[in-house]
Design a protein around this motif. Structure first.
Motif, PDB file in Angstrom:
ATOM      1  N   SER A  17       0.834  -1.203   0.000  1.00  0.00           N
ATOM      2  CA  SER A  17       0.000   0.000   0.000  1.00  0.00           C
ATOM      3  C   SER A  17       0.867   1.250   0.000  1.00  0.00           C
ATOM      4  O   SER A  17       1.987   1.249   0.520  1.00  0.00           O
ATOM      5  CB  SER A  17      -0.898   0.020   1.238  1.00  0.00           C
ATOM      6  OG  SER A  17      -1.771  -1.085   1.272  1.00  0.00           O
ATOM      7  N   ARG A  19       0.197   5.817   0.044  1.00  0.00           N
ATOM      8  CA  ARG A  19      -0.757   6.907   0.145  1.00  0.00           C
ATOM      9  C   ARG A  19      -0.158   8.159  -0.461  1.00  0.00           C
ATOM     10  O   ARG A  19       0.992   8.515  -0.181  1.00  0.00           O
ATOM     11  CB  ARG A  19      -1.117   7.163   1.606  1.00  0.00           C
ATOM     12  CG  ARG A  19      -2.269   8.133   1.802  1.00  0.00           C
ATOM     13  CD  ARG A  19      -2.406   8.521   3.247  1.00  0.00           C
ATOM     14  NE  ARG A  19      -3.691   9.134   3.547  1.00  0.00           N
ATOM     15  CZ  ARG A  19      -3.863  10.040   4.496  1.00  0.00           C
ATOM     16  NH1 ARG A  19      -2.840  10.438   5.228  1.00  0.00           N
ATOM     17  NH2 ARG A  19      -5.077  10.542   4.728  1.00  0.00           N
ATOM     18  N   ALA A  50      -8.856   8.579 -10.218  1.00  0.00           N
ATOM     19  CA  ALA A  50     -10.011   8.851  -9.364  1.00  0.00           C
ATOM     20  C   ALA A  50     -10.204  10.351  -9.282  1.00  0.00           C
ATOM     21  O   ALA A  50      -9.249  11.120  -9.377  1.00  0.00           O
ATOM     22  CB  ALA A  50      -9.806   8.269  -7.970  1.00  0.00           C
ATOM     23  N   SER A  57     -19.736  12.544  -4.754  1.00  0.00           N
ATOM     24  CA  SER A  57     -19.229  11.184  -4.638  1.00  0.00           C
ATOM     25  C   SER A  57     -18.008  10.999  -5.535  1.00  0.00           C
ATOM     26  O   SER A  57     -17.894  11.645  -6.568  1.00  0.00           O
ATOM     27  CB  SER A  57     -20.316  10.186  -5.049  1.00  0.00           C
ATOM     28  OG  SER A  57     -21.436  10.292  -4.208  1.00  0.00           O
ATOM     29  N   TYR A  60     -14.092   6.382  -9.928  1.00  0.00           N
ATOM     30  CA  TYR A  60     -12.841   5.640 -10.069  1.00  0.00           C
ATOM     31  C   TYR A  60     -12.737   5.005 -11.449  1.00  0.00           C
ATOM     32  O   TYR A  60     -13.740   4.629 -12.051  1.00  0.00           O
ATOM     33  CB  TYR A  60     -12.761   4.520  -9.029  1.00  0.00           C
ATOM     34  CG  TYR A  60     -12.743   4.983  -7.600  1.00  0.00           C
ATOM     35  CD1 TYR A  60     -13.911   5.062  -6.854  1.00  0.00           C
ATOM     36  CD2 TYR A  60     -11.539   5.332  -6.980  1.00  0.00           C
ATOM     37  CE1 TYR A  60     -13.897   5.481  -5.545  1.00  0.00           C
ATOM     38  CE2 TYR A  60     -11.515   5.745  -5.664  1.00  0.00           C
ATOM     39  CZ  TYR A  60     -12.691   5.818  -4.951  1.00  0.00           C
ATOM     40  OH  TYR A  60     -12.663   6.237  -3.643  1.00  0.00           O
ATOM     41  N   LYS A  65     -10.948   0.277  -8.938  1.00  0.00           N
ATOM     42  CA  LYS A  65     -12.107   0.138  -8.052  1.00  0.00           C
ATOM     43  C   LYS A  65     -11.896  -1.000  -7.062  1.00  0.00           C
ATOM     44  O   LYS A  65     -11.447  -2.085  -7.426  1.00  0.00           O
ATOM     45  CB  LYS A  65     -13.369  -0.124  -8.881  1.00  0.00           C
ATOM     46  CG  LYS A  65     -13.935   1.109  -9.554  1.00  0.00           C
ATOM     47  CD  LYS A  65     -15.199   0.783 -10.329  1.00  0.00           C
ATOM     48  CE  LYS A  65     -15.760   2.030 -11.012  1.00  0.00           C
ATOM     49  NZ  LYS A  65     -16.949   1.727 -11.832  1.00  0.00           N
ATOM     50  N   ARG A  67      -9.724  -1.094  -4.800  1.00  0.00           N
ATOM     51  CA  ARG A  67      -8.353  -1.103  -4.279  1.00  0.00           C
ATOM     52  C   ARG A  67      -7.895   0.290  -3.839  1.00  0.00           C
ATOM     53  O   ARG A  67      -7.152   0.419  -2.867  1.00  0.00           O
ATOM     54  CB  ARG A  67      -7.390  -1.628  -5.340  1.00  0.00           C
ATOM     55  CG  ARG A  67      -7.694  -3.030  -5.819  1.00  0.00           C
ATOM     56  CD  ARG A  67      -6.582  -3.551  -6.730  1.00  0.00           C
ATOM     57  NE  ARG A  67      -6.438  -2.731  -7.945  1.00  0.00           N
ATOM     58  CZ  ARG A  67      -5.311  -2.116  -8.295  1.00  0.00           C
ATOM     59  NH1 ARG A  67      -4.229  -2.201  -7.529  1.00  0.00           N
ATOM     60  NH2 ARG A  67      -5.255  -1.413  -9.419  1.00  0.00           N
ATOM     61  N   THR A  69      -8.764   4.364  -2.788  1.00  0.00           N
ATOM     62  CA  THR A  69      -9.787   5.212  -2.187  1.00  0.00           C
ATOM     63  C   THR A  69      -9.333   6.663  -2.237  1.00  0.00           C
ATOM     64  O   THR A  69      -8.243   6.987  -1.745  1.00  0.00           O
ATOM     65  CB  THR A  69     -10.062   4.819  -0.732  1.00  0.00           C
ATOM     66  OG1 THR A  69     -10.476   3.452  -0.671  1.00  0.00           O
ATOM     67  CG2 THR A  69     -11.162   5.695  -0.141  1.00  0.00           C
ATOM     68  N   SER A  71     -10.079  10.561  -1.114  1.00  0.00           N
ATOM     69  CA  SER A  71     -10.801  11.328  -0.103  1.00  0.00           C
ATOM     70  C   SER A  71     -10.326  12.769  -0.171  1.00  0.00           C
ATOM     71  O   SER A  71      -9.248  13.063  -0.700  1.00  0.00           O
ATOM     72  CB  SER A  71     -10.582  10.743   1.292  1.00  0.00           C
ATOM     73  OG  SER A  71      -9.215  10.740   1.626  1.00  0.00           O
ATOM     74  N   GLN A  82      -5.480   6.686  -1.227  1.00  0.00           N
ATOM     75  CA  GLN A  82      -5.008   5.496  -0.536  1.00  0.00           C
ATOM     76  C   GLN A  82      -5.012   4.354  -1.539  1.00  0.00           C
ATOM     77  O   GLN A  82      -6.066   4.020  -2.100  1.00  0.00           O
ATOM     78  CB  GLN A  82      -5.914   5.162   0.655  1.00  0.00           C
ATOM     79  CG  GLN A  82      -5.505   3.908   1.393  1.00  0.00           C
ATOM     80  CD  GLN A  82      -4.157   4.033   2.070  1.00  0.00           C
ATOM     81  OE1 GLN A  82      -3.844   5.049   2.679  1.00  0.00           O
ATOM     82  NE2 GLN A  82      -3.349   2.985   1.968  1.00  0.00           N
ATOM     83  N   ASN A  84      -4.234   0.436  -2.157  1.00  0.00           N
ATOM     84  CA  ASN A  84      -4.014  -0.873  -1.549  1.00  0.00           C
ATOM     85  C   ASN A  84      -3.933  -1.939  -2.630  1.00  0.00           C
ATOM     86  O   ASN A  84      -4.331  -1.714  -3.773  1.00  0.00           O
ATOM     87  CB  ASN A  84      -5.150  -1.199  -0.579  1.00  0.00           C
ATOM     88  CG  ASN A  84      -5.245  -0.213   0.568  1.00  0.00           C
ATOM     89  OD1 ASN A  84      -4.251   0.327   1.037  1.00  0.00           O
ATOM     90  ND2 ASN A  84      -6.465   0.012   1.041  1.00  0.00           N
TER      91      ASN A  84
END
Length: 120
Positions: A17, A19, A50, A57, A60, A65, A67, A69, A71, A82, A84
């Protein structure tokens, strides 16, 4: 004027992962509406990863999708990604993107780019 400053990224093994962060600053009457991430792998076109609208909302790419995120902290004018379950196919330079508004006009801004390398 809008400035985007990216941080994060680096190298990781497959399955790991990472970030990414992107802090935006604006002046001169610009307001940031949409922020997101794009990526560009060697010899490939830049592609959407993304994007998230202020108060909306996220959207992606199909390839990330479930995996990745995205924000957004509107108070800090910062967007995060993020990532992953990374795979070698995610290796690329990742660019932060912002759509800014001023006087009914829209402007595109880009961060400096961050290398993400995923080894198998």
């Amino acid at each position: 004027q809008v400035q985007l400053v990216q941080s994060g990224g680096g190298s990781v093994q497959a399955g790991g992962s990472l970030r990414l962060s992107c802090a935006a600053s604006s002046s001169g009457g610009f307001s940031i509406n949409r922020m997101g991430w794009y990526r560009q792998a060697p010899e490939k076109q830049r592609e959407l990863v993304a994007v998230i609208q202020d108060g909306g909302s996220p959207n992606y790419a199909d390839s990330v999708k479930g995996r990745f995120t995205i924000s957004r902290d509107s108070a800090k004018a910062t967007v995060y990604l993020q990532m992953n379950s990374l795979s070698p196919e995610d290796t690329a330079v990742y660019y932060c993107y912002a759509l800014a508004l001023r006087a009914l006009l829209t402007f595109d801004y880009w961060g400096q780019g961050t290398q993400v390398t995923v080894s198998s």
